[in-house]
Design a protein around this motif. Structure first.
Motif, PDB file in Angstrom:
ATOM      1  N   ASP A  30       9.775   3.219  -5.879  1.00 44.20           N
ATOM      2  CA  ASP A  30      11.078   2.563  -5.837  1.00 44.20           C
ATOM      3  C   ASP A  30      11.147   1.338  -6.750  1.00 44.20           C
ATOM      4  O   ASP A  30      11.593   0.263  -6.350  1.00 44.20           O
ATOM      5  CB  ASP A  30      11.399   2.157  -4.386  1.00 44.20           C
ATOM      6  CG  ASP A  30      12.906   2.083  -4.167  1.00 44.20           C
ATOM      7  OD1 ASP A  30      13.645   2.446  -5.088  1.00 44.20           O
ATOM      8  OD2 ASP A  30      13.327   1.631  -3.085  1.00 44.20           O
TER       9      ASP A  30
ATOM     10  N   GLU B 113      16.395  10.594 -16.209  1.00 43.58           N
ATOM     11  CA  GLU B 113      17.549  11.489 -16.123  1.00 43.58           C
ATOM     12  C   GLU B 113      17.123  12.935 -16.380  1.00 43.58           C
ATOM     13  O   GLU B 113      17.450  13.845 -15.630  1.00 43.58           O
ATOM     14  CB  GLU B 113      18.600  11.043 -17.145  1.00 43.58           C
ATOM     15  CG  GLU B 113      19.964  11.606 -16.848  1.00 43.58           C
ATOM     16  CD  GLU B 113      20.986  11.172 -17.869  1.00 43.58           C
ATOM     17  OE1 GLU B 113      20.836  10.077 -18.439  1.00 43.58           O
ATOM     18  OE2 GLU B 113      21.923  11.947 -18.116  1.00 43.58           O
TER      19      GLU B 113
ATOM     20  N   LEU C 282       6.592  18.862  -9.952  1.00 41.52           N
ATOM     21  CA  LEU C 282       6.263  17.704 -10.797  1.00 41.52           C
ATOM     22  C   LEU C 282       5.345  18.104 -11.948  1.00 41.52           C
ATOM     23  O   LEU C 282       5.374  17.507 -13.025  1.00 41.52           O
ATOM     24  CB  LEU C 282       5.582  16.622  -9.955  1.00 41.52           C
ATOM     25  CG  LEU C 282       6.483  15.787  -9.054  1.00 41.52           C
ATOM     26  CD1 LEU C 282       5.663  15.039  -8.005  1.00 41.52           C
ATOM     27  CD2 LEU C 282       7.308  14.792  -9.865  1.00 41.52           C
TER      28      LEU C 282
ATOM     29  N   LEU D 244       8.451   9.059 -13.380  1.00 42.18           N
ATOM     30  CA  LEU D 244       9.204   9.458 -12.184  1.00 42.18           C
ATOM     31  C   LEU D 244       8.518   9.000 -10.888  1.00 42.18           C
ATOM     32  O   LEU D 244       9.186   8.580  -9.945  1.00 42.18           O
ATOM     33  CB  LEU D 244       9.388  10.982 -12.150  1.00 42.18           C
ATOM     34  CG  LEU D 244      10.804  11.447 -12.487  1.00 42.18           C
ATOM     35  CD1 LEU D 244      11.076  11.255 -13.957  1.00 42.18           C
ATOM     36  CD2 LEU D 244      11.015  12.899 -12.115  1.00 42.18           C
TER      37      LEU D 244
ATOM     38  N   ARG E  43      -0.205   9.391  -5.075  1.00 44.14           N
ATOM     39  CA  ARG E  43      -0.365  10.698  -4.418  1.00 44.14           C
ATOM     40  C   ARG E  43       0.517  11.772  -5.066  1.00 44.14           C
ATOM     41  O   ARG E  43       0.124  12.936  -5.140  1.00 44.14           O
ATOM     42  CB  ARG E  43      -0.040  10.559  -2.917  1.00 44.14           C
ATOM     43  CG  ARG E  43      -0.139  11.849  -2.104  1.00 44.14           C
ATOM     44  CD  ARG E  43      -1.532  12.426  -2.123  1.00 44.14           C
ATOM     45  NE  ARG E  43      -1.603  13.703  -1.421  1.00 44.14           N
ATOM     46  CZ  ARG E  43      -1.274  14.878  -1.963  1.00 44.14           C
ATOM     47  NH1 ARG E  43      -0.858  14.929  -3.220  1.00 44.14           N
ATOM     48  NH2 ARG E  43      -1.395  15.984  -1.261  1.00 44.14           N
ATOM     49  N   ALA E  44       1.678  11.339  -5.548  1.00 47.83           N
ATOM     50  CA  ALA E  44       2.575  12.300  -6.187  1.00 47.83           C
ATOM     51  C   ALA E  44       1.991  12.824  -7.507  1.00 47.83           C
ATOM     52  O   ALA E  44       2.471  13.806  -8.052  1.00 47.83           O
ATOM     53  CB  ALA E  44       3.936  11.652  -6.431  1.00 47.83           C
TER      54      ALA E  44
ATOM     55  N   ARG F 182      14.203  14.089 -13.560  1.00 50.40           N
ATOM     56  CA  ARG F 182      14.577  14.359 -12.161  1.00 50.40           C
ATOM     57  C   ARG F 182      15.384  15.655 -12.059  1.00 50.40           C
ATOM     58  O   ARG F 182      15.258  16.392 -11.087  1.00 50.40           O
ATOM     59  CB  ARG F 182      15.306  13.182 -11.540  1.00 50.40           C
ATOM     60  CG  ARG F 182      16.655  12.894 -12.065  1.00 50.40           C
ATOM     61  CD  ARG F 182      17.372  11.843 -11.248  1.00 50.40           C
ATOM     62  NE  ARG F 182      18.658  11.610 -11.867  1.00 50.40           N
ATOM     63  CZ  ARG F 182      18.988  10.538 -12.567  1.00 50.40           C
ATOM     64  NH1 ARG F 182      18.136   9.545 -12.716  1.00 50.40           N
ATOM     65  NH2 ARG F 182      20.166  10.431 -13.128  1.00 50.40           N
TER      66      ARG F 182
ATOM     67  N   ARG G  63       9.107   5.209 -10.675  1.00 48.74           N
ATOM     68  CA  ARG G  63      10.527   4.850 -10.499  1.00 48.74           C
ATOM     69  C   ARG G  63      11.039   5.271  -9.117  1.00 48.74           C
ATOM     70  O   ARG G  63      11.694   4.491  -8.443  1.00 48.74           O
ATOM     71  CB  ARG G  63      11.327   5.521 -11.622  1.00 48.74           C
ATOM     72  CG  ARG G  63      12.821   5.365 -11.556  1.00 48.74           C
ATOM     73  CD  ARG G  63      13.281   4.104 -12.225  1.00 48.74           C
ATOM     74  NE  ARG G  63      14.733   4.053 -12.277  1.00 48.74           N
ATOM     75  CZ  ARG G  63      15.468   3.531 -11.293  1.00 48.74           C
ATOM     76  NH1 ARG G  63      14.903   3.028 -10.229  1.00 48.74           N
ATOM     77  NH2 ARG G  63      16.779   3.506 -11.397  1.00 48.74           N
ATOM     78  N   TYR G  64      10.740   6.502  -8.711  1.00 51.43           N
ATOM     79  CA  TYR G  64      11.298   6.999  -7.448  1.00 51.43           C
ATOM     80  C   TYR G  64      10.281   6.996  -6.304  1.00 51.43           C
ATOM     81  O   TYR G  64      10.655   6.822  -5.159  1.00 51.43           O
ATOM     82  CB  TYR G  64      11.868   8.402  -7.636  1.00 51.43           C
ATOM     83  CG  TYR G  64      12.935   8.432  -8.699  1.00 51.43           C
ATOM     84  CD1 TYR G  64      14.089   7.663  -8.551  1.00 51.43           C
ATOM     85  CD2 TYR G  64      12.779   9.166  -9.860  1.00 51.43           C
ATOM     86  CE1 TYR G  64      15.059   7.644  -9.542  1.00 51.43           C
ATOM     87  CE2 TYR G  64      13.754   9.163 -10.846  1.00 51.43           C
ATOM     88  CZ  TYR G  64      14.885   8.401 -10.684  1.00 51.43           C
ATOM     89  OH  TYR G  64      15.843   8.370 -11.657  1.00 51.43           O
TER      90      TYR G  64
ATOM     91  N   TYR H 285       0.467   4.052  -2.828  1.00 46.10           N
ATOM     92  CA  TYR H 285      -0.070   5.351  -2.413  1.00 46.10           C
ATOM     93  C   TYR H 285       0.899   6.481  -2.781  1.00 46.10           C
ATOM     94  O   TYR H 285       0.487   7.510  -3.316  1.00 46.10           O
ATOM     95  CB  TYR H 285      -0.348   5.368  -0.905  1.00 46.10           C
ATOM     96  CG  TYR H 285      -0.969   6.674  -0.463  1.00 46.10           C
ATOM     97  CD1 TYR H 285      -2.339   6.885  -0.564  1.00 46.10           C
ATOM     98  CD2 TYR H 285      -0.177   7.714   0.022  1.00 46.10           C
ATOM     99  CE1 TYR H 285      -2.905   8.088  -0.191  1.00 46.10           C
ATOM    100  CE2 TYR H 285      -0.746   8.927   0.396  1.00 46.10           C
ATOM    101  CZ  TYR H 285      -2.108   9.107   0.289  1.00 46.10           C
ATOM    102  OH  TYR H 285      -2.661  10.309   0.649  1.00 46.10           O
ATOM    103  N   ARG H 286       2.177   6.271  -2.496  1.00 45.17           N
ATOM    104  CA  ARG H 286       3.162   7.326  -2.767  1.00 45.17           C
ATOM    105  C   ARG H 286       3.203   7.662  -4.263  1.00 45.17           C
ATOM    106  O   ARG H 286       3.244   8.827  -4.639  1.00 45.17           O
ATOM    107  CB  ARG H 286       4.537   6.873  -2.286  1.00 45.17           C
ATOM    108  CG  ARG H 286       5.480   8.033  -2.013  1.00 45.17           C
ATOM    109  CD  ARG H 286       6.856   7.552  -1.665  1.00 45.17           C
ATOM    110  NE  ARG H 286       6.865   6.717  -0.464  1.00 45.17           N
ATOM    111  CZ  ARG H 286       7.717   5.716  -0.274  1.00 45.17           C
ATOM    112  NH1 ARG H 286       8.601   5.413  -1.187  1.00 45.17           N
ATOM    113  NH2 ARG H 286       7.678   5.014   0.829  1.00 45.17           N
TER     114      ARG H 286
ATOM    115  N   VAL I 115       0.809  -1.228   0.000  1.00 43.38           N
ATOM    116  CA  VAL I 115       0.000   0.000   0.000  1.00 43.38           C
ATOM    117  C   VAL I 115       0.842   1.278   0.000  1.00 43.38           C
ATOM    118  O   VAL I 115       0.516   2.238  -0.709  1.00 43.38           O
ATOM    119  CB  VAL I 115      -1.022  -0.005   1.173  1.00 43.38           C
ATOM    120  CG1 VAL I 115      -0.332   0.028   2.517  1.00 43.38           C
ATOM    121  CG2 VAL I 115      -1.968   1.175   1.048  1.00 43.38           C
ATOM    122  N   GLN I 116       1.923   1.275   0.755  1.00 44.37           N
ATOM    123  CA  GLN I 116       2.697   2.511   0.873  1.00 44.37           C
ATOM    124  C   GLN I 116       3.293   2.924  -0.485  1.00 44.37           C
ATOM    125  O   GLN I 116       3.223   4.092  -0.867  1.00 44.37           O
ATOM    126  CB  GLN I 116       3.805   2.315   1.920  1.00 44.37           C
ATOM    127  CG  GLN I 116       4.381   3.586   2.467  1.00 44.37           C
ATOM    128  CD  GLN I 116       3.370   4.478   3.159  1.00 44.37           C
ATOM    129  OE1 GLN I 116       2.768   5.339   2.530  1.00 44.37           O
ATOM    130  NE2 GLN I 116       3.177   4.290   4.454  1.00 44.37           N
TER     131      GLN I 116
END
Lengths: 94, 210
Positions: free
Chosen positions: B162, B184, B144, B155, B49-50, B187, B158-159, B45-46, B41-42
């Motif tokens: 993770d 590249e 963003l 992005l 949410r981003a 970011r 990927r980030y 969600y991240r 979930v984390q």
């Protein structure tokens, strides 16, 4: 071994962006709230499927009972000899 | 001799455990759904949410993502080197896209929403930590928003979640090298925007322009 400078920069940029994006983490409250909503919805769906099926049987009992029997017939026919064999075995065991 | 770091080993064990849970769920053990949710979930969600302007929106999308995933779990086919999370994020990506279209909501990164974010006065709740967090989120969302929708999605996966470049590519239908290029370029742009939006930076800018 030292990495080339460009790779080091890339790595540090990646790490920086990952750190920044962690600001969007869900709080424990949010995680719990979403979990409750998801699993309640899943349970409600299962319950509604069962209810739908029961209502279908209630609406046309004869037709549906016939359909259920027809679907169950192969199982009953496959099961009956097995029961017979088990009984016979139990009889011999006695 | 090939040495596997303890972190990597832990990751592998976690992946194996996760695959076991997925198999159990596919075989009808609904009890496996909760640990799968907790494991992923984390990250989901991240990443979502981003791409959103508000928490509520992200929560709705994440809920829909997990519901879809659990209901169609039988269609999931595990692949070597690709985590279950990649499949979840593929669903999340489609859901985010459809959510915005079908509800005729404002694209969270559309100019109207951004204006709201830009004009929003810095919140003043009781605790300083919360205020800082909100302000960081606001600035990061605006940074963003400078990216094209596809690049932003790359992005965030990927980030934010993770994911590896290969997993991100698989989830979004892009080649691994393309993902690397986008990352590249993207970011750098986001970090530049982020730095420029710092209160000290804007003060510097104002002083210089005077």
């Amino acid at each position: 071994m030292r990495l080339p400078l460009s790779t080091q920069n890339d790595d540090s940029e990646e790490a920086q962006l990952k750190d920044l994006l962690a600001v969007f983490d869900a709080t424990p409250k949010q995680t719990a709230r979403m979990q409750m909503a998801i699993f309640n919805a899943l349970e409600a769906r299962n319950a509604s499927l069962l209810r739908e099926w029961i209502e279908l049987v209630r609406a046309r009992p004869l037709a549906n009972a016939a359909m259920i029997l027809a679907a169950a017939a192969p199982v009953i026919f496959a099961y009956a000899p097995l029961v017979g064999i088990m009984r016979q075995l139990a009889h011999w065991a006695r | 001799m090939h040495v596997v770091s303890s972190q990597r080993l832990e990751e592998r064990l976690e992946e194996r455990e996760e695959q076991t849970l997925v198999l159990e769920l596919q075989n009808g053990n609904s009890g496996a759904a909760k640990p799968l949710y907790a494991l992923n979930v984390q990250a989901v969600y991240r990443a979502v949410r981003a791409q959103c302007a508000e928490d509520v929106e992200a929560e709705d999308i994440v809920q829909e993502t997990f519901l879809k995933a659990f209901r169609s779990i039988s269609s999931y086919r595990p692949q070597e080197g690709i985590r279950f999370l990649a499949w979840l994020l593929k669903i999340a990506s489609t859901t985010t896209h459809k959510w915005i279209r079908s509800r005729r909501r404002l694209d969270v990164m559309a100019p109207e929403s951004l204006q709201v974010l830009q004009e929003r006065a810095p919140p003043a709740p009781a605790r300083n930590g919360e205020r800082d967090r909100d302000e960081t989120r606001r600035r990061l969302t605006l940074a963003l928003a400078e990216l094209a929708e596809r690049d932003r999605r790359v992005l965030c996966l990927r980030y934010g979640a993770d994911m590896s470049a290969a997993e991100t590519g698989r989830a979004l239908g892009l080649s691994e090298s393309n993902v690397r290029k986008i990352c590249e370029r993207g970011r750098r742009k986001v970090l530049e925007r982020w730095a420029a939006s710092a209160p000290e930076a804007s003060l510097d800018f104002r002083l210089k322009s005077q």
